[in-house]
Design an enzyme around this catalytic site. Structure first.
Site, PDB file in Angstrom:
ATOM      1  N   ASP A  60      78.868  21.908  47.061  1.00  0.00           N
ATOM      2  CA  ASP A  60      79.505  21.042  46.056  1.00  0.00           C
ATOM      3  C   ASP A  60      78.683  21.022  44.768  1.00  0.00           C
ATOM      4  OD1 ASP A  60      81.582  19.473  45.120  1.00  0.00           O
ATOM      5  OD2 ASP A  60      80.798  17.608  45.955  1.00  0.00           O
ATOM      6  N   ASP A  78      73.535  14.910  46.035  1.00  0.00           N
ATOM      7  CA  ASP A  78      74.764  14.889  46.841  1.00  0.00           C
ATOM      8  C   ASP A  78      74.902  16.045  47.827  1.00  0.00           C
ATOM      9  OD1 ASP A  78      77.090  14.228  48.021  1.00  0.00           O
ATOM     10  OD2 ASP A  78      78.166  13.766  46.170  1.00  0.00           O
ATOM     11  N   THR A 109      85.153  20.833  45.050  1.00  0.00           N
ATOM     12  CA  THR A 109      85.804  20.208  43.916  1.00  0.00           C
ATOM     13  C   THR A 109      86.653  21.276  43.236  1.00  0.00           C
ATOM     14  OG1 THR A 109      83.881  18.771  43.703  1.00  0.00           O
ATOM     15  CG2 THR A 109      85.345  18.903  41.789  1.00  0.00           C
ATOM     16  N   ASN A 132      76.628  16.862  39.939  1.00  0.00           N
ATOM     17  CA  ASN A 132      75.657  16.756  41.033  1.00  0.00           C
ATOM     18  C   ASN A 132      74.302  17.369  40.684  1.00  0.00           C
ATOM     19  OD1 ASN A 132      77.370  15.359  42.662  1.00  0.00           O
ATOM     20  ND2 ASN A 132      78.134  17.153  43.755  1.00  0.00           N
ATOM     21  N   LYS A 163      77.920  21.308  41.073  1.00  0.00           N
ATOM     22  CA  LYS A 163      78.666  21.095  39.819  1.00  0.00           C
ATOM     23  C   LYS A 163      77.799  20.237  38.908  1.00  0.00           C
ATOM     24  CE  LYS A 163      81.215  17.387  42.134  1.00  0.00           C
ATOM     25  NZ  LYS A 163      82.523  16.758  42.338  1.00  0.00           N
TER      26      LYS A 163
HETATM   27  C1  IQU Z   1      73.332   8.949  42.199  1.00  0.00           C
HETATM   28  C2  IQU Z   1      73.594   9.601  43.355  1.00  0.00           C
HETATM   29  C3  IQU Z   1      72.542  10.074  44.124  1.00  0.00           C
HETATM   30  C4  IQU Z   1      71.223   9.885  43.745  1.00  0.00           C
HETATM   31  C5  IQU Z   1      70.924   9.212  42.553  1.00  0.00           C
HETATM   32  C6  IQU Z   1      69.601   9.013  42.151  1.00  0.00           C
HETATM   33  N1  IQU Z   1      69.313   8.370  41.026  1.00  0.00           N
HETATM   34  C7  IQU Z   1      70.312   7.907  40.249  1.00  0.00           C
HETATM   35  C8  IQU Z   1      71.632   8.061  40.580  1.00  0.00           C
HETATM   36  C9  IQU Z   1      71.986   8.721  41.748  1.00  0.00           C
HETATM   37  S1  IQU Z   1      74.680   8.391  41.291  1.00  0.00           S
HETATM   38  O1  IQU Z   1      75.866   8.478  42.143  1.00  0.00           O
HETATM   39  O2  IQU Z   1      74.440   7.077  40.824  1.00  0.00           O
HETATM   40  N2  IQU Z   1      74.868   9.323  40.031  1.00  0.00           N
HETATM   41  C10 IQU Z   1      75.306  10.661  40.178  1.00  0.00           C
HETATM   42  C11 IQU Z   1      76.731  10.789  39.873  1.00  0.00           C
HETATM   43  N3  IQU Z   1      77.230  12.126  40.039  1.00  0.00           N
END
Ligand code: IQU
Length: 200
Positions: A138, A160, A179, A143, A140
């Site tokens: 995934d 992710d 996606t 991510n 992109k």
């Molecule tokens: C997000 C997801 C996974 C790890 C993170 C670590 N630090 C900040 C944000 C994090 S999030 O979902 O908030 N932002 C990524 C959106 N694609």
């Protein structure tokens, strides 16, 4: 990584929502003892086999297992895992610079040198994952996150691993996941997949 069955609220305090997805939400969090900051990913557990909401425990365990196996400067670090009755909480490294997607969207243009530096970091992370027979599946700009977007050479972190799979050479794995804008042709064609699906 051993899953913690203690109440996560006893050890961590939670703050603003950082992001959300089909899985649930990601919130700012701090350890109560030292105030160290982390990002907490709350994943709703599916209540019944027929429910359209939530994820199965096996899916979450797969993400946890994969993240536990990896340690690389360009891949987000999993710090702790909690299992509750309705949710699982993944305590992860905080990445403060936002998505590569927004970084590129806000800029007039990306210099060839910057593009090269980003691609180099992404490929280093993928080279590492693929050497362990792990496919992200995934990949992109949403991510791919930046540790600090003001830095002259922002440091990249892949996030992710919800769709990631360990696919040993010779093993057959097929899946219709990803996606739409970024899906590799072999996924669309429901052909056997491996790390090359990340290179499309
Ligand atoms: C997000 C997801 C996974 C790890 C993170 C670590 N630090 C900040 C944000 C994090 S999030 O979902 O908030 N932002 C990524 C959106 N694609």
């Amino acid at each position: 990584m051993a899953v913690n069955h203690q109440n996560v609220e006893e050890l961590y305090e939670f703050g603003e929502t950082l992001g959300s997805g089909h899985f649930g939400t990601v919130r700012m969090c701090y350890t109560k003892t030292t105030r160290d900051p982390f990002a907490a990913k709350f994943i709703k557990l599916r209540k019944s086999k027929t429910s359209r909401w939530g994820l199965d425990r096996e899916q979450i365990d797969r993400e946890v297992n994969i993240l536990s196996q990896v340690q690389h400067p360009n891949i987000i670090e999993l710090h702790d895992v909690f299992a509750g009755r309705t949710d699982m909480v993944l305590i992860m490294e905080l990445v403060s610079g936002g998505e590569l997607f927004d970084y590129v969207a806000e800029k007039e243009s990306l210099s060839e040198e910057q593009a090269m530096e980003f691609i180099q970091q992404i490929l280093q992370a993928l080279g590492y994952l693929h050497s362990k027979s792990i496919a992200h599946l995934d990949l992109k700009p949403e991510n791919i996150m930046l540790r600090d977007k003001e830095a002259p050479k922002p440091h990249i972190k892949l996030i992710d691993f919800g769709l990631a799979q360990k696919i040993e050479p010779g093993a057959e794995f097929r899946s219709l996941c990803g996606t739409p804008q970024y899906i590799a042709p072999e996924i669309i064609n429901y052909e056997p997949l491996g790390p090359p699906a990340d290179m499309w």
